[in-house]
Enzyme design. Structure first.
Site, mmCIF file in Angstrom:
data_model
loop_
_atom_site.group_PDB
_atom_site.id
_atom_site.type_symbol
_atom_site.label_atom_id
_atom_site.label_comp_id
_atom_site.label_asym_id
_atom_site.label_seq_id
_atom_site.Cartn_x
_atom_site.Cartn_y
_atom_site.Cartn_z
ATOM 1 N N LYS A 101 -14.354 -9.739 -7.792
ATOM 2 C CA LYS A 101 -13.514 -10.466 -8.754
ATOM 3 C C LYS A 101 -12.714 -11.563 -8.053
ATOM 4 O O LYS A 101 -12.636 -12.695 -8.524
ATOM 5 C CB LYS A 101 -12.574 -9.466 -9.431
ATOM 6 N N ASP A 102 -12.123 -11.220 -6.907
ATOM 7 C CA ASP A 102 -11.401 -12.227 -6.122
ATOM 8 C C ASP A 102 -12.346 -13.315 -5.631
ATOM 9 O O ASP A 102 -11.986 -14.500 -5.600
ATOM 10 C CB ASP A 102 -10.720 -11.574 -4.906
ATOM 11 N N GLU A 133 6.894 -33.714 -0.666
ATOM 12 C CA GLU A 133 5.621 -33.337 -1.280
ATOM 13 C C GLU A 133 5.873 -32.712 -2.648
ATOM 14 O O GLU A 133 6.948 -32.175 -2.925
ATOM 15 C CB GLU A 133 4.881 -32.336 -0.382
ATOM 16 N N SER A 177 -0.550 -0.940 -6.019
ATOM 17 C CA SER A 177 -0.440 -2.175 -6.795
ATOM 18 C C SER A 177 0.205 -1.934 -8.147
ATOM 19 O O SER A 177 0.004 -0.884 -8.777
ATOM 20 C CB SER A 177 -1.832 -2.788 -7.012
ATOM 21 N N HIS A 204 0.796 -1.215 0.000
ATOM 22 C CA HIS A 204 0.000 0.000 0.000
ATOM 23 C C HIS A 204 0.836 1.275 0.000
ATOM 24 O O HIS A 204 0.286 2.364 -0.131
ATOM 25 C CB HIS A 204 -0.961 -0.003 1.192
#
Length: 422
Positions: A247-248, A291, A223, A219
């Site tokens: 949107k997310d 993994e 972005s 911030h």
């Protein structure tokens, strides 16, 4: 970054006004992920994976706390306590499968998030600290996931712990003491299990703290966006809420559908069958693998099969494995191209695709047996991996001729120059 046109938080109730004066937490949330944070108006779906990683981090913490209530960090009964969770605890099987598969979804989101940052130049100025904190989060997540993999105390858990902690032994002088400190002895046993359980429980909360700093660092400059062009005014932004929360939310909903399908119908698809066999120090599995999300780094570790001068092959592999991630810390200074976004760098796009293919090849070889031709392929792929960051990127940043950039974010969206955009 201070946006003069950002919508200001204004409490409408007496309690809200009192709270804002005493502890302005609602204001912090509003300005961080609400309407008070103007985000670039052209963010695509690749910007959704940060919030997805945050969601699965919460899933891991919540399910992990519940599992810790029933797990016994004792080498004698650890395996049985996991079986107890699966069979006797109400919905224990669901919590355990959510935790196990949630780790995979967390790393899927992290890898897509990192890939987006690499392609769109999110590591470039003025976002260097944002990138560095992101790499720290990834390293902490790797440590947390490795320790969590040990806790079921199955065959792959035990031998994975033995192999990975054994890597420290390759470090001259200090390696053996570090290994014994980690294990609390000379081999994985009660002391190691207690240490790993304690750290596995603690580190997710450390990750949360670094995530908060990561968001804080985001911030300050604001972005990045697909064009890499800086925000020039209110016409280049939209409020984060409701536009990007919706949107997310769409991407998160889709991810949760796949997560639910995996958890209920294919819960062991991403695991290893040997981990349903109790740990046996006298029986070595035919094929020891970590993994899946560690496979590329495991392939780099195994790529070194011969000594170089006075340096043993094992030490070379350990150094290469850690260097493969540590090189990310230097990316802001290795790639000096003035253009952030790979969308306007034609040659960079080609080499980025090659890098993605190379990492996928490393991942495949890391999950394959340590035999030919996989070892030779790992060696070639590892060589290219380091060449990409240490040779190709610096050369591209000096020699490549980028395509013309739009004058503003608005122009890239509307096709009109900033002066004529509405």
């Amino acid at each position: 970054m201070s946006f003069p046109w950002a919508k200001q938080y204004t409490p409408t109730t007496e309690f809200g006004q009192w709270m804002d004066k005493q502890l302005p937490l609602p204001r912090f949330v509003y300005n961080s992920v609400g309407a008070g944070y103007p985000a670039p108006r052209n963010l695509n779906y690749m910007w959704n994976f940060g919030s997805m990683a945050g969601l699965f981090l919460v899933v891991q913490i919540v399910t992990g706390i519940i599992l810790a209530m029933h797990y016994a960090a004792n080498a004698t009964i650890a395996f049985d306590s996991v079986e107890h969770i699966m069979r006797d605890v109400n919905s224990g099987w669901m919590i355990r499968y959510a935790h196990a598969n949630g780790a995979s979804f967390f790393f899927i989101a992290i890898y897509l998030h990192i890939g987006r940052g690499l392609f769109y130049g999110s590591y470039k100025a003025p976002r260097e600290m944002l990138w560095l904190l992101g790499v720290v989060i990834y390293l902490l997540a790797m440590a947390t996931a490795f320790m969590g993999y040990v806790l079921p105390w199955g065959q792959m858990s035990f031998w994975g712990a033995k192999v990975i902690t054994g890597l420290f032994e390759a470090i001259p002088f200090i390696g053996k003491p570090i290994q014994e400190l980690l294990l609390g002895g000379f081999a994985p046993d009660n002391a190691a299990l207690n240490r790993f359980f304690s750290l596995h429980y603690l580190l997710p909360f450390v990750i949360v703290g670094v995530v908060i700093m990561h968001i804080w660092a985001l911030h300050i400059p604001g972005s990045n966006n697909p064009t890499g062009v800086d925000v020039k005014g209110p016409q280049d932004t939209v409020p984060f809420h409701p536009y990007y929360t919706a949107k997310d939310g769409w991407t998160i909903g889709l991810a949760l559908i796949f997560f639910t399908i995996l958890m209920f119908f294919l819960p062991n698809a991403l695991g290893h069958a040997d981990n349903y066999i109790p740990a046996n120090p006298l029986s070595t599995p035919a094929h020891i693998v970590p993994e899946w999300y560690f496979w590329p780094w495991y392939a780099i570790l195994r790529a070194f099969t011969f000594d170089f001068l006075f340096i043993p092959a094992k030490l070379l592999g350990v150094l290469a494995m850690f260097s493969a991630i540590l090189v990310w810390f230097f990316l802001p200074w290795l790639d000096k191209s003035p253009v952030r976004s790979g969308s306007f760098r034609p040659k960079f796009k080609i080499f980025f695709v090659i890098l993605v293919i190379d990492v996928l090849i490393l991942g495949y070889c890391g999950g394959a047996p340590a035999e030919e031709p996989f070892v030779m392929i790992s060696q070639l792929a590892a060589a290219y991996y380091f060449a990409h960051f240490l040779i190709i990127l610096p050369l591209l940043s000096r020699l490549e001729k980028p395509e013309p950039l739009p004058t503003s974010i608005t122009e890239s969206v509307t096709g009109k120059p900033l002066t004529t955009a509405s």
